[in-house]
Design a protein around this motif. Structure first.
Motif, mmCIF file in Angstrom:
data_model
loop_
_atom_site.group_PDB
_atom_site.id
_atom_site.type_symbol
_atom_site.label_atom_id
_atom_site.label_comp_id
_atom_site.label_asym_id
_atom_site.label_seq_id
_atom_site.Cartn_x
_atom_site.Cartn_y
_atom_site.Cartn_z
ATOM 1 N N SER A 1 1.293 -0.876 0.166
ATOM 2 C CA SER A 1 -0.107 0.502 0.239
ATOM 3 C C SER A 1 0.286 1.196 0.309
ATOM 4 N N ASN B 1 2.930 1.788 -2.989
ATOM 5 C CA ASN B 1 1.526 2.277 -4.500
ATOM 6 C C ASN B 1 1.382 3.691 -4.563
ATOM 7 N N LEU B 2 1.085 4.146 -3.300
ATOM 8 C CA LEU B 2 1.467 5.195 -3.062
ATOM 9 C C LEU B 2 2.136 6.286 -3.421
ATOM 10 N N VAL C 1 -4.709 -0.102 -2.697
ATOM 11 C CA VAL C 1 -4.261 0.654 -1.549
ATOM 12 C C VAL C 1 -5.643 -0.033 0.042
ATOM 13 N N LEU D 1 -2.330 7.468 5.642
ATOM 14 C CA LEU D 1 -3.082 6.025 5.950
ATOM 15 C C LEU D 1 -2.902 6.158 7.184
#
Length: 521
Positions: free
Chosen positions: A106, A109-110, A178, A203
């Protein structure tokens, strides 16, 4: 798709040679066939992620270390794009309960998105904070930003927004994954953004474990994600026709589908560059660049099997280029031949000091240059074959330098002796080999063509194969014995290395394995 892409590419190349055109219907079909191939790759990743997402593998996670792992993956990219790249964490350790792999994916990816949408000279920050109830991971950038009307839909599957950057680069899967993974953790992901000014993704994960119902929590040390490498985009994209890339007219196969090796030629003299391209075009896939700066970028992009570079060039000369290649862990295994018109011994010595593998004075003899290139590549090929035979327990017939034979033997002994130790790291490996991390990385890359992590994984699989051939161990027992917790992943990697499943391997070689010599007959 490969059978569609290659004939299209051949037709486009032929059309370019005959008509000098690169914007035809054929070129459009080729570009979209490649885009379709990329979409299929991402869909397979999505399916794999969704199938695996329901089973959370919970353990205590040091969020400081996890964040640093992802941060380090983009350090070189930040340097290349001159991005002000910052990592802000508290002095104390922050721990949560979670699935290390899925949180890592996650965050990756961000961060990948932040680099995609942030221009050269921009700024990206990764910040770790906490309060009494939650832990927060925040990635902010000053890139293109997102229109307010689009923020509510960016986490939907296959949802793309209009952006001057994103056209043709993604399929709306990354952010969906994500949100999917974070939701599984009972956490949250949010985005605040303004078009033209940048974005901030946040997050949030709950502390403790009361929000997880009936899920086992282990104290096992979290492992790096198996999907991690698959998320890194494949940048080996061959331009169909550019001023700085030449591919032999007699061979139009994609690099990934051909046995031909790749050579990068760097020279600021257009006539010499064209002559060298023609000289090697029949035997190799040839790329070219007109200066060291451009040559270094192409080396990173195409990872050629060999680089031939002139010394005297504008922007960055050949000596500096050679030094930069040899100092970069991911490139240092690539042989470099330097060309120069100077007969000065000091220049020759300087080239060798910068790590050049060979040095040829202009005017050069064609036969000597091609023989030197072939010799360097053949030596590397022999080493790789020797490594593969040793790892797959086959009898070795390759003649390679004794130092590499001894080094591989020592590597095998050290990894096998430490297979059960959870604290066995690459740093420990380097110390036991009596080398620096960089030296070990370079030598392993030369011998095997693999990264250190992949190399160690190959040795673990080799040990498992020996256990299955010599002990009364089934596949699950052998895979667990060498540190693979997921039998499915073990089988996948075993097939990749041995070309057959573990059960097929046992059936074929159980009776023909020579345990004294550690080879199969």
């Amino acid at each position: 798709l490969s059978l569609i892409i290659n004939p299209l590419k051949k037709a486009v190349q032929k059309e370019n040679v005959e008509n000098g055109s690169s914007g035809s219907d054929l070129a459009i079909a080729h570009r979209n066939a490649r885009r379709l191939l990329s979409l299929v790759d991402q869909l397979l990743l999505l399916r794999k992620a969704e199938n695996d997402a329901d089973a959370l593998r919970l353990s205590p996670i040091n969020v400081n270390n996890l964040s640093n792992e992802v941060y380090q993956c983009f350090v070189n990219q930040a340097k290349d794009k001159n991005i002000n790249y910052n990592f802000r964490i508290p002095n104390h350790e922050i721990t949560i309960i979670g699935d290390y792999e899925k949180i890592e994916i996650s965050l990756f990816n961000l961060m990948s998105n932040a680099f995609k949408y942030t221009p050269i000279g921009g700024e990206i920050n990764l910040t770790l904070t906490e309060n009494d109830e939650k832990v927060f991971l925040e990635i902010s950038d000053n890139g293109d930003g997102i229109d307010k009307k689009d923020i509510d839909v960016i986490f939907e599957k296959f949802k793309q927004i209009n952006s001057k950057v994103s056209v043709g680069t993604g399929f709306g899967i990354g952010l969906y994954i994500v949100k999917y993974f974070v939701d599984k953790h009972k956490g949250s992901v949010s985005c605040s953004s303004e078009a033209g000014k940048g974005s901030t993704f946040k997050l949030a994960f709950l502390k403790g474990n009361s929000h997880f119902e009936d899920v086992e929590i282990t104290n096992e040390k979290p492992q790096r994600s198996q999907l991690f490498d698959e998320l890194i985009p494949d940048e080996i994209e061959e331009p169909i026709s550019t001023a700085t890339t030449s591919i032999a007219d007699s061979d139009f196969k994609k690099t990934m589908l051909t046995d031909k090796r790749t050579v990068l030629i760097i020279d600021d003299n257009a006539e010499i560059r064209a002559y060298l391209i023609k000289l090697f075009a029949d035997s190799y896939i040839v790329y070219s660049a007109e200066n060291g700066e451009e040559g270094l970028k192409m080396t990173k992009k195409h990872m050629p099997d060999l680089v031939i570079s002139d010394i005297t060039m504008e922007e960055m000369d050949g000596l500096e280029l050679c030094r930069r290649i040899k100092e970069d862990n991911t490139l240092s295994h690539i042989p470099v031949i330097l060309l120069t018109a100077s007969k000065n011994p000091e220049t020759h010595l300087q080239g060798i000091n910068e790590g050049a593998d060979d040095y040829i004075t202009k005017p050069f003899d064609d036969d000597i240059l091609t023989a030197r290139v072939e010799s360097l590549l053949r030596n590397r090929h022999n080493l790789r074959t020797y490594f593969l035979d040793s790892i797959t327990l086959k009898e070795n017939t390759q003649k390679v330098p004794v130092e590499y034979q001894q080094m591989l033997k020592k590597c095998i002994e050290i990894v096998e002796a430490n297979i059960h130790k959870k604290d066995f790291t690459i740093r420990t490996f380097a110390l036991e080999m009596g080398m620096s991390h960089r030296t070990l990385y370079t030598k392993i890359k030369i011998i095997s063509g693999q990264t250190l992590n992949a190399f160690i994984r190959s040795l673990r699989i080799r040990r498992a194969a020996m256990l299955m051939l010599t002990e009364d161990m089934n596949i699950t027992q052998a895979s667990t014995e060498v540190g693979f917790e997921d039998p499915k992943y073990f089988r996948q990697q075993f097939v990749k290395l041995f070309g057959m499943t573990p059960s097929e391997y046992i059936k074929k070689y159980k009776t023909s394995f020579n345990s004294d010599l550690n080879i199969i007959k």
